[in-house]
Design an enzyme around this catalytic site. Structure first.
Site, PDB file in Angstrom:
ATOM      1  N   PRO A  93       0.819  -1.223   0.000  1.00 37.85           N
ATOM      2  CA  PRO A  93       0.000   0.000   0.000  1.00 37.85           C
ATOM      3  C   PRO A  93       0.851   1.270   0.000  1.00 37.85           C
ATOM      4  O   PRO A  93       0.322   2.371  -0.132  1.00 37.85           O
ATOM      5  CB  PRO A  93      -0.825  -0.121   1.287  1.00 37.85           C
ATOM      6  CG  PRO A  93      -0.117  -1.114   2.136  1.00 37.85           C
ATOM      7  CD  PRO A  93       0.625  -2.022   1.213  1.00 37.85           C
TER       8      PRO A  93
ATOM      9  N   GLU B  70       1.663  -8.409   8.531  1.00 34.86           N
ATOM     10  CA  GLU B  70       1.916  -6.974   8.702  1.00 34.86           C
ATOM     11  C   GLU B  70       2.726  -6.398   7.537  1.00 34.86           C
ATOM     12  O   GLU B  70       2.932  -5.198   7.453  1.00 34.86           O
ATOM     13  CB  GLU B  70       2.661  -6.729  10.010  1.00 34.86           C
ATOM     14  CG  GLU B  70       1.769  -6.363  11.169  1.00 34.86           C
ATOM     15  CD  GLU B  70       0.825  -5.219  10.837  1.00 34.86           C
ATOM     16  OE1 GLU B  70       1.315  -4.118  10.552  1.00 34.86           O
ATOM     17  OE2 GLU B  70      -0.402  -5.433  10.841  1.00 34.86           O
TER      18      GLU B  70
ATOM     19  N   ARG C 126      -4.060  -7.872 -20.626  1.00 35.80           N
ATOM     20  CA  ARG C 126      -5.035  -7.539 -21.670  1.00 35.80           C
ATOM     21  C   ARG C 126      -4.503  -6.511 -22.669  1.00 35.80           C
ATOM     22  O   ARG C 126      -5.043  -6.355 -23.752  1.00 35.80           O
ATOM     23  CB  ARG C 126      -6.375  -7.100 -21.072  1.00 35.80           C
ATOM     24  CG  ARG C 126      -6.362  -5.771 -20.382  1.00 35.80           C
ATOM     25  CD  ARG C 126      -7.667  -5.541 -19.636  1.00 35.80           C
ATOM     26  NE  ARG C 126      -8.806  -5.320 -20.512  1.00 35.80           N
ATOM     27  CZ  ARG C 126      -9.051  -4.176 -21.166  1.00 35.80           C
ATOM     28  NH1 ARG C 126      -8.218  -3.165 -21.060  1.00 35.80           N
ATOM     29  NH2 ARG C 126     -10.116  -4.049 -21.926  1.00 35.80           N
TER      30      ARG C 126
ATOM     31  N   ASP D 120     -10.964   2.554 -24.528  1.00 33.22           N
ATOM     32  CA  ASP D 120     -11.191   2.212 -23.127  1.00 33.22           C
ATOM     33  C   ASP D 120     -10.963   3.412 -22.221  1.00 33.22           C
ATOM     34  O   ASP D 120     -10.095   4.244 -22.491  1.00 33.22           O
ATOM     35  CB  ASP D 120     -10.227   1.100 -22.683  1.00 33.22           C
ATOM     36  CG  ASP D 120     -10.754  -0.280 -23.006  1.00 33.22           C
ATOM     37  OD1 ASP D 120     -11.965  -0.419 -23.218  1.00 33.22           O
ATOM     38  OD2 ASP D 120      -9.933  -1.218 -23.037  1.00 33.22           O
TER      39      ASP D 120
HETATM   40  N1  SAH Z   1       1.425  -2.912   7.518  1.00 29.90           N
HETATM   41  C1  SAH Z   1       1.498  -2.617   6.112  1.00 29.90           C
HETATM   42  C2  SAH Z   1       0.335  -3.263   5.356  1.00 29.90           C
HETATM   43  C3  SAH Z   1       0.439  -4.756   5.283  1.00 29.90           C
HETATM   44  S1  SAH Z   1      -0.889  -5.452   4.436  1.00 29.90           S
HETATM   45  C4  SAH Z   1       1.418  -1.117   5.905  1.00 29.90           C
HETATM   46  O1  SAH Z   1       0.750  -0.456   6.673  1.00 29.90           O
HETATM   47  O2  SAH Z   1       2.026  -0.579   4.955  1.00 29.90           O
HETATM   48  C5  SAH Z   1      -0.251  -7.009   3.978  1.00 29.90           C
HETATM   49  C6  SAH Z   1       0.192  -7.151   2.547  1.00 29.90           C
HETATM   50  O3  SAH Z   1      -0.898  -6.955   1.678  1.00 29.90           O
HETATM   51  C7  SAH Z   1       1.254  -6.181   2.091  1.00 29.90           C
HETATM   52  O4  SAH Z   1       2.552  -6.654   2.389  1.00 29.90           O
HETATM   53  C8  SAH Z   1       1.014  -6.089   0.589  1.00 29.90           C
HETATM   54  O5  SAH Z   1       1.702  -7.092  -0.130  1.00 29.90           O
HETATM   55  C9  SAH Z   1      -0.469  -6.343   0.469  1.00 29.90           C
HETATM   56  N2  SAH Z   1      -1.256  -5.116   0.290  1.00 29.90           N
HETATM   57  C10 SAH Z   1      -2.089  -4.547   1.188  1.00 29.90           C
HETATM   58  N3  SAH Z   1      -2.678  -3.452   0.703  1.00 29.90           N
HETATM   59  C11 SAH Z   1      -2.219  -3.295  -0.558  1.00 29.90           C
HETATM   60  C12 SAH Z   1      -2.458  -2.340  -1.585  1.00 29.90           C
HETATM   61  N4  SAH Z   1      -3.263  -1.318  -1.405  1.00 29.90           N
HETATM   62  N5  SAH Z   1      -1.797  -2.507  -2.759  1.00 29.90           N
HETATM   63  C13 SAH Z   1      -0.947  -3.530  -2.952  1.00 29.90           C
HETATM   64  N6  SAH Z   1      -0.685  -4.462  -2.014  1.00 29.90           N
HETATM   65  C14 SAH Z   1      -1.310  -4.362  -0.838  1.00 29.90           C
END
Ligand code: SAH
Length: 249
Positions: A92, A119, A157, A172
């Site tokens: 994220p 996490e 795609r 698109d």
């Molecule tokens: N504690 C971390 C979030 C971990 S979520 C933080 O606050 O930054 C667990 C996993 O889900 C992450 O390692 C990632 O691979 C995935 N993930 C969660 N949200 C995501 C998002 N918005 N985009 C891409 N991967 C995501």
């Protein structure tokens, strides 16, 4: 294209890639997708992939060793002529995924995607292993698998030969910088609601004009900020000004 995905849950990927355009793309060898269970790169009896967070706090973090080893093993099997081999961490905290990034990724011969869980992933993976970090939106998922599927779907795609009609890609939403115009199919009259007359007229120039105007109108209504980057000619810019002042076409 060859996509290698590191995950704790390879089984999550089974059904999305076994239907529709993916199945066809895989059957036609336009793309191959390999799943690597991070757990296979552990050597202890319990196949430990995670550990407590240093410094304290809730939750577990993916250990660096299996992730580094999995990527190094995949890399040694890739005979890519490309000088850059993207190693992408789904997180994220990454750059926000969009059509432009999908386009960029579709030009590589190989992609390695790393799905985190719990996490997250030990920071040294980010610091010393990955070349890119991608987020699919400003929210937190429980794992990177769904994010990886979103990225792969949008990328695959775009590859030549994957979609039946290549031309449809150009209209698109987000490809031209605008949202796509409204689309209709038969019947021409349904529950009293009719299809816009121009679409049934057979006049291709009129249809193209209507579609372009509708795309601009729709973008203005829903995502006005996209218009700043859209490639509009001077007539179309005047149209936007007209819409802004009058509120209609
Ligand atoms: N504690 C971390 C979030 C971990 S979520 C933080 O606050 O930054 C667990 C996993 O889900 C992450 O390692 C990632 O691979 C995935 N993930 C969660 N949200 C995501 C998002 N918005 N985009 C891409 N991967 C995501």
């Amino acid at each position: 294209m060859q996509v290698d995905i590191l995950t704790l849950f390879p089984q999550m990927f089974q059904s999305p890639f076994s239907v529709g355009i993916f199945q066809r793309a895989i059957d036609q060898k336009l793309v191959s997708i390999n799943f690597h269970d991070i757990r296979h790169y552990t050597y202890d009896k319990h196949h430990t992939v995670d550990d407590y967070v240093y410094g304290g706090g809730a939750g577990m973090v993916l250990k660096p060793e299996p992730v580094f080893e999995a990527v190094e093993s995949i890399k040694s099997d890739i005979k890519s002529g490309d000088s850059v081999l993207p190693i992408i961490l789904l997180t994220p905290q990454g750059r926000l995924f969009c059509q432009e990034i999908a386009q960029e990724l579709s030009t590589y011969r190989n992609l390695i995607l790393i799905c985190g869980h719990y996490e997250g992933v030990d920071e040294r993976v980010r610091e010393h292993l990955v070349t890119d970090e991608i987020s699919i939106g400003d929210y937190v998922l429980s794992g990177g698998e769904l994010a990886a599927m979103v990225v792969i779907d949008a990328v695959v795609r775009l590859m030549p030969g994957v979609l039946g009609s290549e031309a449809s890609l150009l209209d698109d939403s987000h490809v031209s910088g605008l949202l796509e115009y409204p689309q209709y199919t038969g019947p021409p009259l349904y529950r009293g609601w009719s299809v816009p007359q121009v679409l049934l007229s057979g006049n291709h120039a009129q249809i193209a004009k209507w579609r372009r105007e509708q795309a601009i109108l729709r973008t203005l209504e829903r995502r006005p900020e996209l218009l700043d980057k859209a490639n509009l000619c001077s007539d179309e810019k005047r149209l936007v000004d007209h819409l802004l002042t009058t509120g209609s076409l």
